[in-house]
Motif scaffolding. Structure first.
Motif, PDB file in Angstrom:
ATOM      1  N   SER A 121     -11.429   1.323  13.580  1.00 36.40           N
ATOM      2  CA  SER A 121     -10.793   2.741  13.289  1.00 36.40           C
ATOM      3  C   SER A 121     -10.334   2.682  11.816  1.00 36.40           C
ATOM      4  CB  SER A 121      -9.740   2.812  14.303  1.00 36.40           C
ATOM      5  OG  SER A 121      -8.759   1.822  14.224  1.00 36.40           O
ATOM      6  N   LYS A 122     -10.296   1.701  11.134  1.00 34.06           N
ATOM      7  CA  LYS A 122      -9.897   1.686   9.759  1.00 34.06           C
ATOM      8  C   LYS A 122     -10.085   0.716   9.130  1.00 34.06           C
ATOM      9  CE  LYS A 122      -5.111   0.239  10.630  1.00 34.06           C
ATOM     10  NZ  LYS A 122      -3.495   0.635  10.519  1.00 34.06           N
ATOM     11  N   PHE A 123     -10.028   0.702   7.649  1.00 36.55           N
ATOM     12  CA  PHE A 123     -10.397  -0.318   6.780  1.00 36.55           C
ATOM     13  C   PHE A 123      -9.121  -0.688   6.204  1.00 36.55           C
ATOM     14  CE2 PHE A 123     -14.561   1.220   7.786  1.00 36.55           C
ATOM     15  CZ  PHE A 123     -15.273   0.331   8.100  1.00 36.55           C
ATOM     16  N   GLY A 124      -9.271  -1.852   5.399  1.00 37.55           N
ATOM     17  CA  GLY A 124      -8.034  -2.439   4.662  1.00 37.55           C
ATOM     18  C   GLY A 124      -8.516  -2.407   3.278  1.00 37.55           C
ATOM     19  N   LYS A 125      -7.506  -2.637   2.314  1.00 39.28           N
ATOM     20  CA  LYS A 125      -7.842  -2.726   0.932  1.00 39.28           C
ATOM     21  C   LYS A 125      -8.662  -4.211   0.914  1.00 39.28           C
ATOM     22  CE  LYS A 125      -6.026  -2.470  -3.731  1.00 39.28           C
ATOM     23  NZ  LYS A 125      -4.760  -2.267  -4.517  1.00 39.28           N
ATOM     24  N   PHE A 126      -9.765  -4.176  -0.041  1.00 37.17           N
ATOM     25  CA  PHE A 126     -10.831  -5.463  -0.301  1.00 37.17           C
ATOM     26  C   PHE A 126     -11.681  -5.559   0.954  1.00 37.17           C
ATOM     27  CE2 PHE A 126      -6.707  -6.143  -2.898  1.00 37.17           C
ATOM     28  CZ  PHE A 126      -7.139  -5.780  -3.897  1.00 37.17           C
ATOM     29  N   ASP A 127     -11.593  -4.639   1.984  1.00 36.33           N
ATOM     30  CA  ASP A 127     -12.533  -4.957   2.984  1.00 36.33           C
ATOM     31  C   ASP A 127     -13.993  -4.973   2.394  1.00 36.33           C
ATOM     32  OD1 ASP A 127     -10.922  -5.767   4.857  1.00 36.33           O
ATOM     33  OD2 ASP A 127     -11.037  -3.833   5.900  1.00 36.33           O
ATOM     34  N   ASN A 186      -7.387   7.253   0.605  1.00 34.91           N
ATOM     35  CA  ASN A 186      -6.956   8.661   0.124  1.00 34.91           C
ATOM     36  C   ASN A 186      -6.852   9.556   1.421  1.00 34.91           C
ATOM     37  OD1 ASN A 186      -6.053  10.876  -1.154  1.00 34.91           O
ATOM     38  ND2 ASN A 186      -7.827  10.968  -2.452  1.00 34.91           N
ATOM     39  N   LYS A 187      -5.795   9.631   2.024  1.00 31.11           N
ATOM     40  CA  LYS A 187      -5.672  10.488   3.346  1.00 31.11           C
ATOM     41  C   LYS A 187      -6.824   9.960   4.255  1.00 31.11           C
ATOM     42  CE  LYS A 187      -3.546  14.302   1.058  1.00 31.11           C
ATOM     43  NZ  LYS A 187      -3.452  15.844   1.060  1.00 31.11           N
ATOM     44  N   SER A 188      -7.912  10.818   4.460  1.00 26.82           N
ATOM     45  CA  SER A 188      -8.985  10.539   5.614  1.00 26.82           C
ATOM     46  C   SER A 188     -10.309   9.825   4.907  1.00 26.82           C
ATOM     47  CB  SER A 188      -9.400  11.936   6.158  1.00 26.82           C
ATOM     48  OG  SER A 188      -9.864  12.539   5.401  1.00 26.82           O
ATOM     49  N   LYS A 189      -9.950   9.519   3.577  1.00 32.23           N
ATOM     50  CA  LYS A 189     -11.371   8.979   2.975  1.00 32.23           C
ATOM     51  C   LYS A 189     -10.988   7.494   2.407  1.00 32.23           C
ATOM     52  CE  LYS A 189     -13.813  13.238   2.256  1.00 32.23           C
ATOM     53  NZ  LYS A 189     -14.766  13.742   1.014  1.00 32.23           N
ATOM     54  N   TYR A 190     -11.919   6.994   1.902  1.00 30.36           N
ATOM     55  CA  TYR A 190     -11.783   5.383   1.532  1.00 30.36           C
ATOM     56  C   TYR A 190     -12.697   5.430   0.193  1.00 30.36           C
ATOM     57  CZ  TYR A 190      -9.943   3.782   6.016  1.00 30.36           C
ATOM     58  OH  TYR A 190      -9.364   3.562   7.242  1.00 30.36           O
ATOM     59  N   GLU A 244     -19.626   1.915  -9.961  1.00 32.12           N
ATOM     60  CA  GLU A 244     -19.104   3.169  -9.439  1.00 32.12           C
ATOM     61  C   GLU A 244     -18.132   3.105  -8.415  1.00 32.12           C
ATOM     62  OE1 GLU A 244     -22.379   6.504  -9.265  1.00 32.12           O
ATOM     63  OE2 GLU A 244     -23.322   4.445  -8.914  1.00 32.12           O
ATOM     64  N   GLY A 245     -17.265   4.053  -8.205  1.00 29.96           N
ATOM     65  CA  GLY A 245     -16.184   4.160  -7.263  1.00 29.96           C
ATOM     66  C   GLY A 245     -16.544   5.626  -6.486  1.00 29.96           C
ATOM     67  N   ILE A 246     -16.832   5.364  -5.211  1.00 28.44           N
ATOM     68  CA  ILE A 246     -17.224   6.936  -4.550  1.00 28.44           C
ATOM     69  C   ILE A 246     -16.160   6.884  -3.290  1.00 28.44           C
ATOM     70  CG2 ILE A 246     -18.822   8.335  -3.613  1.00 28.44           C
ATOM     71  CD1 ILE A 246     -20.920   6.923  -5.254  1.00 28.44           C
ATOM     72  N   GLU A 247     -15.666   7.948  -2.833  1.00 29.94           N
ATOM     73  CA  GLU A 247     -14.810   8.231  -1.598  1.00 29.94           C
ATOM     74  C   GLU A 247     -15.868   8.520  -0.466  1.00 29.94           C
ATOM     75  OE1 GLU A 247     -11.688  10.888  -2.327  1.00 29.94           O
ATOM     76  OE2 GLU A 247     -10.403   9.319  -3.175  1.00 29.94           O
TER      77      GLU A 247
END
Length: 144
Positions: free
Chosen positions: A78-84, A103-107, A116-119
């Motif tokens: 249902s959710k992910f953690g930092k560094f997953d 960031n709210k509903s996005k990772y 690159e970093g993308i939400e």
């Protein structure tokens, strides 16, 4: 009837993933169906999301058995953690990356290969799994 003599036996109609090694696509996986064996170490596959150059037919390609893995099982989260470690669905394939923040509903997913970093919304993410020694392995960061 399975196609023997390869790293793994696949049958016509098996759903698999192809690991791309083409420049600009390294670190991505594409869903495909096994069509037939070609010699002992190659298979003809038909991609589920990639189109042929004419833009009308699904792309068929001969790929090395080393670039094929079974389609990974779904892992419900249902959710992910930092560094997953995750796979993000983008450009018709799954791309390996790491969660760097929420960031709210996005990772925010960082892709090491491209820098690159993308939400992404959680619906476009799955747990990254590696096919090793005939079984699936994954690691979700459990935090401190």
């Amino acid at each position: 009837m399975g196609f023997e003599g390869t790293a793994m036996a696949y049958e016509s109609g098996d759903l698999v993933e192809i690991c791309s090694k083409e420049e600009g696509f390294v670190g991505s996986y594409y869903s495909a169906l096994i069509i037939s064996a070609v010699e002992k170490t190659h298979f003809l596959v038909e991609y589920k999301t990639l189109l042929a150059q004419d833009g009308k037919r699904l792309l068929r390609e001969i790929v090395c058995a080393d670039d094929i893995r079974p389609y990974p099982p779904a892992i419900q989260v249902s959710k992910f953690g930092k560094f997953d470690r995750v796979d993000a669905y983008d450009n018709d394939g799954w791309w390996v990356g790491t969660i760097t923040k929420r960031n709210k509903s996005k990772y925010h997913v960082y892709f090491e290969i491209s820098g690159e970093g993308i939400e992404y919304p959680v619906s476009k993410l799955r747990v990254h799994q590696e096919w090793k020694n005939g079984k699936w392995e994954y690691l979700l960061d459990k935090g401190p």
